[in-house]
Design a protein around this motif. Structure first.
Motif, PDB file in Angstrom:
ATOM      1  N   GLY A  31       0.812  -1.205   0.000  1.00 35.12           N
ATOM      2  CA  GLY A  31       0.000   0.000   0.000  1.00 35.12           C
ATOM      3  C   GLY A  31       0.847   1.256   0.000  1.00 35.12           C
ATOM      4  O   GLY A  31       1.983   1.273  -0.468  1.00 35.12           O
ATOM      5  N   LYS A  32       0.262   2.322   0.543  1.00 33.38           N
ATOM      6  CA  LYS A  32       0.959   3.602   0.589  1.00 33.38           C
ATOM      7  C   LYS A  32       1.316   3.920   2.036  1.00 33.38           C
ATOM      8  O   LYS A  32       0.629   3.476   2.950  1.00 33.38           O
ATOM      9  CB  LYS A  32       0.050   4.696   0.021  1.00 33.38           C
ATOM     10  N   PRO A  33       2.371   4.708   2.245  1.00 33.11           N
ATOM     11  CA  PRO A  33       2.728   5.084   3.620  1.00 33.11           C
ATOM     12  C   PRO A  33       1.544   5.775   4.296  1.00 33.11           C
ATOM     13  O   PRO A  33       0.905   6.646   3.709  1.00 33.11           O
ATOM     14  CB  PRO A  33       3.894   6.040   3.438  1.00 33.11           C
ATOM     15  N   THR A  69     -11.486   9.266 -10.581  1.00 32.96           N
ATOM     16  CA  THR A  69     -10.814  10.069  -9.557  1.00 32.96           C
ATOM     17  C   THR A  69      -9.811   9.196  -8.831  1.00 32.96           C
ATOM     18  O   THR A  69     -10.092   8.036  -8.543  1.00 32.96           O
ATOM     19  CB  THR A  69     -11.820  10.597  -8.521  1.00 32.96           C
ATOM     20  N   PRO A  70      -8.633   9.712  -8.571  1.00 29.37           N
ATOM     21  CA  PRO A  70      -7.647   8.889  -7.859  1.00 29.37           C
ATOM     22  C   PRO A  70      -7.950   8.808  -6.365  1.00 29.37           C
ATOM     23  O   PRO A  70      -8.539   9.732  -5.794  1.00 29.37           O
ATOM     24  CB  PRO A  70      -6.340   9.645  -8.102  1.00 29.37           C
ATOM     25  N   TYR A  71      -7.547   7.694  -5.778  1.00 24.24           N
ATOM     26  CA  TYR A  71      -7.586   7.580  -4.316  1.00 24.24           C
ATOM     27  C   TYR A  71      -6.366   8.292  -3.776  1.00 24.24           C
ATOM     28  O   TYR A  71      -5.371   7.679  -3.432  1.00 24.24           O
ATOM     29  CB  TYR A  71      -7.530   6.127  -3.880  1.00 24.24           C
ATOM     30  N   ALA A  72      -6.432   9.582  -3.734  1.00 30.63           N
ATOM     31  CA  ALA A  72      -5.222  10.312  -3.385  1.00 30.63           C
ATOM     32  C   ALA A  72      -4.924  10.203  -1.895  1.00 30.63           C
ATOM     33  O   ALA A  72      -3.782  10.192  -1.480  1.00 30.63           O
ATOM     34  CB  ALA A  72      -5.376  11.761  -3.782  1.00 30.63           C
ATOM     35  N   GLN A  73      -5.983  10.102  -1.095  1.00 30.98           N
ATOM     36  CA  GLN A  73      -5.737  10.136   0.348  1.00 30.98           C
ATOM     37  C   GLN A  73      -5.308   8.777   0.863  1.00 30.98           C
ATOM     38  O   GLN A  73      -5.950   7.771   0.586  1.00 30.98           O
ATOM     39  CB  GLN A  73      -7.003  10.578   1.066  1.00 30.98           C
ATOM     40  N   THR A  74      -4.225   8.784   1.625  1.00 34.41           N
ATOM     41  CA  THR A  74      -3.734   7.513   2.142  1.00 34.41           C
ATOM     42  C   THR A  74      -4.648   6.969   3.226  1.00 34.41           C
ATOM     43  O   THR A  74      -4.621   5.785   3.527  1.00 34.41           O
ATOM     44  CB  THR A  74      -2.334   7.692   2.733  1.00 34.41           C
TER      45      THR A  74
END
Lengths: 331, 742
Positions: free
Chosen positions: B510-512, B634-639
């Motif tokens: 995933g993302k930090p 739309t991107p899932y920009a929020q982690t």
């Protein structure tokens, strides 16, 4: 093992791998016919067409994903593919040795790797799918291992080859000699619904993300990655049909190694029988799914507990029939 | 292989130098007082001054040297003829039985191999790990005590008499207690960053206290068990105990067994006493933490082999008791692991879970060693041997993969600046590729999936249980106990897989989750992954390679383990081995045939397919990589939209709570206000039934005894005179009783 036997062993697994989309195609076709939408689904060839279409397209992997995501489709196909080479499909000999515990753990490996992939893109649906996938894995693993225990107590072995051979040589008298095999068959049937993600556990044809388990993870895959994952799921389903047929639909003893030990006639007959068994199971599953709604997410505990209870009753029944007479004699 | 006496002398001197050199340097003022802020070690992020780190490294070199010597000694004396040697007779001639006797038989050699091998890895790892800023001020003392800890662990393992055993065990306890002090000291440091809510500091202070209390309780039971046996044979030497095992009365043997089980169970963390492990172990430095959880906790398992099989004649009911306790331990601790929030705590719980799996093997072996029906003899013995081999194999595997996971956690700890909470990590696979790769290997191994090593020992354990079940077909009670523990065990296997999806998925993928953390910023700025220094990566890669090797070549390992099984039980268990197939026949006349599978072949084919498939799958043009994960435009920009660890495990936790009442919730424990103890000092996220109950019990005892005390001391002169009268009468009666006049 001579070269013909090795070739036949490789061929046996390849048959399962290549026929898998066809089997799923037949299943979808029958379901569509019975639901009154015959034109929408092509017959056997439709899944092959779908897979080919996907293979031609590039894979799309979102930026946040890592190599763990990229490797998942390959891991899935090799994991389920190795099962195809461990189980007797139309002959007794197999390329790889394996037992039912290994089968359970390979299922686990595939689910583990898929669940990790679900978390890799960082999207909420993937995590949702991973959570559900591992929850179902938890229930299925306990059920499957109990099934294996019950079977092992009857057969004194859990080796796939030996268990299948004993079932097949006993023929249909199997259920008369060991009535608890009816319970075990029911238990395995339920577990197949779990492992294959069929109705009422999970709806493989759903398009609503919130109700998905397995499919929510595959949402992030596209192109040839998706093709491999779909193929892997088809291999798994076909493997489960073959396993059920091997264990609980004994008609004739399986021939040893075709062309090496036995002639092609025995082989042909065995292949025909295999087709018949798988077709019968496909029809049963299609009919079963027709009359079922999908269960709520939490409610899948109940079929899991039923599967576990069936295995436990089978163990106790086995104890009562085999051990009590000897204990009585000692007394 | 050298003479054992020489060996003990050499490792004592070398480890002793490793312990003494930093100590002497500190006393003479060469390296200054490490704990005092700002004296010697500069506070900047630069490397610490040369003499200090030089002494640390010197100390670690001594540890490495002694550990390697021990590895060589153990490896060469494997399957060699055994003799016990008197290392040093204590000069107290009035008590000639107090002596130091050592012995290096197969069982000890196996454990020495594990302990010393792992100490060597930890020593190399510490070379780089102790340079991290949060260890710097204490590096010298950690290195020194690490030497003492490793030495005392080895001495416990090769001890052949009760005196040396208890003495070495006490040194081990003190050494580990001292290591557990490190965080406490760190919080005393004025330069350390302030603790958010004081909870960590409280835990850090509590940890050494709890550890000392728990270990001494355990030692008390152990001493009692040893003394009961020693009285029978009038000797403290284990040789005498072994020789008299047949002569011990069955009831007395059971009493000794129960005492030993309690003592060793507390030390190993078996379930009613598991509460201390997750509190104490995360408090010690990660490097020695790896050693203590990988090895030191298994010293109790080692003593179980000694006590249950060698000093006593096993009885079947012991086996059932041990089996149930172990299975409950396994499932309960994996349950707590699922509910925990940070890497260190989760791994500590998993360690106890694995101890449970190891002890399951001991339980099955006890059942079948206790079965003395000559009719069953060959098969029962073979099943006992198989169960012991499974247990030993899992012990070895656990040391390897848990060592790997701990060292990996230490690496993550160093890289992220002591962040190990699941909610603050994420995406490490891209930032720290090698550490994360090895961590993932460890996760797959502990989750027990082929082709890694965890699978082999779980498979063996299941096979032992299945064959045991098949053998016990006529015994309903036994059947039910084994089947019930098997269900618990399988449940714990499945939950481990779940837990490691959570751990690996949340930490590595995933993302930090904290985009503004310094290490994430550093990564974003550099656009290039980085990793821990070479010595640390070398250790991680070595352990990961071992995970794979033990998974694909199990035949040879089991062949070697049969030598250890022979030492433990005297069962001659011939295991032919082949490179390609794992096939274990119980006995030629056995009805039960074990199954084969071919780990090497399966792995080789799988690896070939994966490697062959990787190229076409990742060809240029075959993959498109959009910068973000998209959700229909739309991107899932929020982690924060990612799943959290608690969210992942919620479905399982909640569903199981519906069936069984939940032992672990993520609410904080609210202590009752009526009581005296400061139970608020246990602010862990996981609420443990047992810890809560123990606290309640302690509170109850303290309040009641205080109330009783107040009742007695009510300042009434008449009552005090009555007490004196009662005391006089009691003393007189006792006097008469002792003199035989009554």
């Amino acid at each position: 093992m001579n070269i013909i036997a090795v070739v036949m062993n490789v061929f046996q697994g390849a048959v399962l791998l290549l026929a898998a989309p066809g089997v799923v195609g037949v299943l979808r076709f029958i379901k569509a016919r019975m639901q009154g939408r015959p034109r929408l689904v092509g017959f056997v060839v439709q899944p092959y067409r779908d897979l080919l279409k996907l293979v031609r397209r590039p894979a799309v992997r979102a930026g946040p994903t890592s190599w763990a995501f990229a490797i998942t489709p390959i891991v899935l196909v090799t994991a389920y593919g190795s099962l195809a080479y461990m189980t007797p499909v139309f002959q007794r000999e197999t390329l790889l040795a394996g037992d039912l515990i290994v089968v359970v753990y390979i299922f686990g490996l595939a689910r583990f790797s898929l669940s990790l992939a679900g978390l890799d893109a960082g999207a909420p649906f993937g995590g949702l799918g991973s959570s559900r996938e591992m929850f179902q894995h938890f229930l299925t693993e306990i059920g499957l291992i109990l099934f294996v225990i019950a079977l092992a107590l009857q057969r004194d072995t859990v080796s796939l080859r030996d268990v299948v051979e004993r079932s097949q040589t006993e023929g249909l008298a199997l259920f008369l000699e060991h009535p608890n095999f009816i319970l075990l068959a029911a238990s395995l049937g339920l577990l197949i619904l779990f492992e294959g993600g069929r109705i009422p556990i999970d709806n493989p044809a759903t398009h609503l993300e919130l109700t998905m388990a397995n499919k929510a993870i595959t949402l992030e895959f596209a192109g040839r990655d998706l093709a491999l994952i779909e193929w892997a799921e088809m291999i798994k389903m076909t493997f489960l049909f073959v396993l059920f047929g091997d264990l609980f639909l004994p008609v004739l003893p399986l021939p040893g190694s075709i062309l090496a030990d036995e002639g092609w006639r025995a082989g042909g007959l065995s292949v025909l029988l295999l087709v018949g068994k798988v077709l019968a199971l496909v029809i049963v599953l299609a009919v079963w799914e027709l009359g079922q709604p999908k269960l709520r997410l939490r409610a899948v505990l109940i079929p899991a507990l039923v599967a576990i209870a069936l295995s436990v009753v089978a163990i106790i029944y086995g104890f009562l029939t085999t051990a009590l007479p000897t204990v009585g004699a000692q007394l | 292989m050298v003479d054992l006496r020489l060996f003990v002398g050499v490792i004592t001197v070398v480890y002793g130098l490793g312990f003494a050199v930093p100590l002497i340097c500190w006393v003479v003022g060469y390296i200054g007082r490490p704990a005092a802020a700002g004296q010697v070690v500069p506070d900047s992020q630069d490397l610490p001054d040369k003499p200090f780190m030089g002494i640390v490294k010197l100390s670690l070199v001594f540890a490495l040297l002694a550990s390697l010597l021990s590895v060589v000694q153990a490896a060469t004396s494997f399957n060699a003829p055994q003799t016990s040697v008197l290392v040093r007779s204590v000069w107290w001639d009035r008590l000639p039985e107090l002596r130091w006797e050592a012995r290096l038989d197969n069982l000890s050699a196996f454990f020495v191999l594990l302990a010393a091998g792992f100490s060597a890895v930890v020593a190399v790892y510490s070379f780089a790990a102790l340079q991290a800023s949060h260890y710097r001020k204490q590096a010298a003392r950690i290195a020194a005590v690490f030497n003492l800890f490793a030495w005392s662990t080895l001495m416990v393992i090769i001890a052949n008499d009760a005196f040396l055993l208890i003495a070495a065990m006490e040194i081990m306890t003190l050494a580990f207690g001292f290591l557990a002090l490190y965080k406490h000291t760190a919080f005393q440091d004025k330069d350390a960053p302030p603790d958010e809510n004081g909870e960590k500091e409280k835990n850090a202070t509590l940890a050494p206290q709890v550890y000392l209390i728990v270990s001494h309780t355990s030692t008390a039971f152990l001493v009692l068990a040893l003394l009961l046996l020693a009285i029978q044979v009038h000797s403290l030497s284990f040789d005498a105990l072994r020789g008299a095992a047949h002569a011990v009365d069955a009831n007395l043997a059971s009493v000794v067994f129960v005492l030993a089980l309690i003592g060793l169970g507390i030390r190993a963390g078996l379930t009613p006493a598991h509460f201390w492990v997750s509190l104490v172990h995360p408090a010690s430095p990660t490097t020695t933490h790896a050693l203590s959880l990988g090895i030191a906790i298994k010293v109790a398992v080692y003593l179980m082999f000694r006590f249950f099989f060698e000093f006593l004649q096993p009885q079947a009911w012991w086996g059932y008791a041990v089996l149930l306790v172990a299975a409950v331990t396994a499932i309960m601790n994996v349950w707590y692991a699922i509910a925990s929030h940070d890497l260190k705590t989760a791994l500590a719980y998993h360690s106890i879970e694995n101890i449970g799996i190891i002890v399951v093997g001991i339980g099955i072996a006890l059942i079948f060693c206790g079965d003395r029906d000559p009719q069953h003899a060959p098969i029962a013995q073979a099943i006992a041997a198989l169960a012991l081999a499974a247990s030993l194999y899992h012990l070895l595997n656990h040391a390897v993969f848990k060592g790997l996971l701990y060292l990996g956690t230490g690496a993550i700890d160093n890289l992220t600046g002591q962040v190990v909470e699941f909610g603050k990590l994420g995406g490490l696979l891209k930032i720290f590729p090698l550490t994360s790769l090895t961590f993932l290997v460890g996760a797959v191994s502990i989750a027990g999936f082929p082709p890694f090593n965890g699978f082999v020992s779980e498979w063996l354990t299941l096979q032992a249980a299945l064959n045991g079940l098949a053998q016990l077909k006529g015994d309903l009670a036994g059947l039910m106990v084994i089947a019930a523990s098997l269900i618990l065990l399988v449940g714990s296997f499945a939950m481990t897989a779940f837990c490691f999806v959570k751990i690996a998925g949340v930490v590595l993928l995933g993302k930090p989750r904290q985009p503004d953390a310094p290490w994430v910023q550093q990564w974003l700025a550099r656009k290039k992954p980085w990793d821990v220094p070479r010595p640390m990566t070398a250790c991680l890669v070595l352990m990961a390679a071992l995970c794979l090797a033990l998974g694909v070549l199990p035949g040879w390992v089991i062949y070697q383990l049969s030598g250890v099984v022979k030492t433990i039980t005297g069962i001659d268990w011939p295991v032919p081995w082949s490179l390609t197939e794992l096939h274990i026949a119980l006995a030629p006349q056995a009805e039960v045939s074990l199954d084969t599978f071919s780990p090497l072949m399966v792995s080789a084919v799988t690896a070939a397919v994966v490697i062959a498939a990787l190229r076409p799958m990742n060809r240029r043009g075959a993959v498109r990589v959009p910068p973000e994960t998209w959700n229909g435009g739309t991107p899932y920009a929020q982690t924060t939209m990612q799943y959290t660890g608690a969210g992942l495990s919620f479905l399982l936790r909640d569903s199981i709570s519906a069936v069984a009442s939940s032992p672990a919730t993520e609410n904080d424990y609210l202590p009752s206000r009526l009581t005296l103890s400061d139970s608020e000092a246990y602010p862990q996220a996981v609420v443990e039934v047992f810890r809560e109950r123990y606290n309640r019990l302690a509170d109850w005892v303290v309040t009641r005894s205080e109330r009783f005390g107040l009742y007695l001391h009510n300042r009434d002169l008449g009552r005090y005179l009555l007490y004196i009268l009662i005391a006089n009468v009691v003393v007189m009666v006792l006097f008469l009783l002792v003199r035989g006049l009554l």
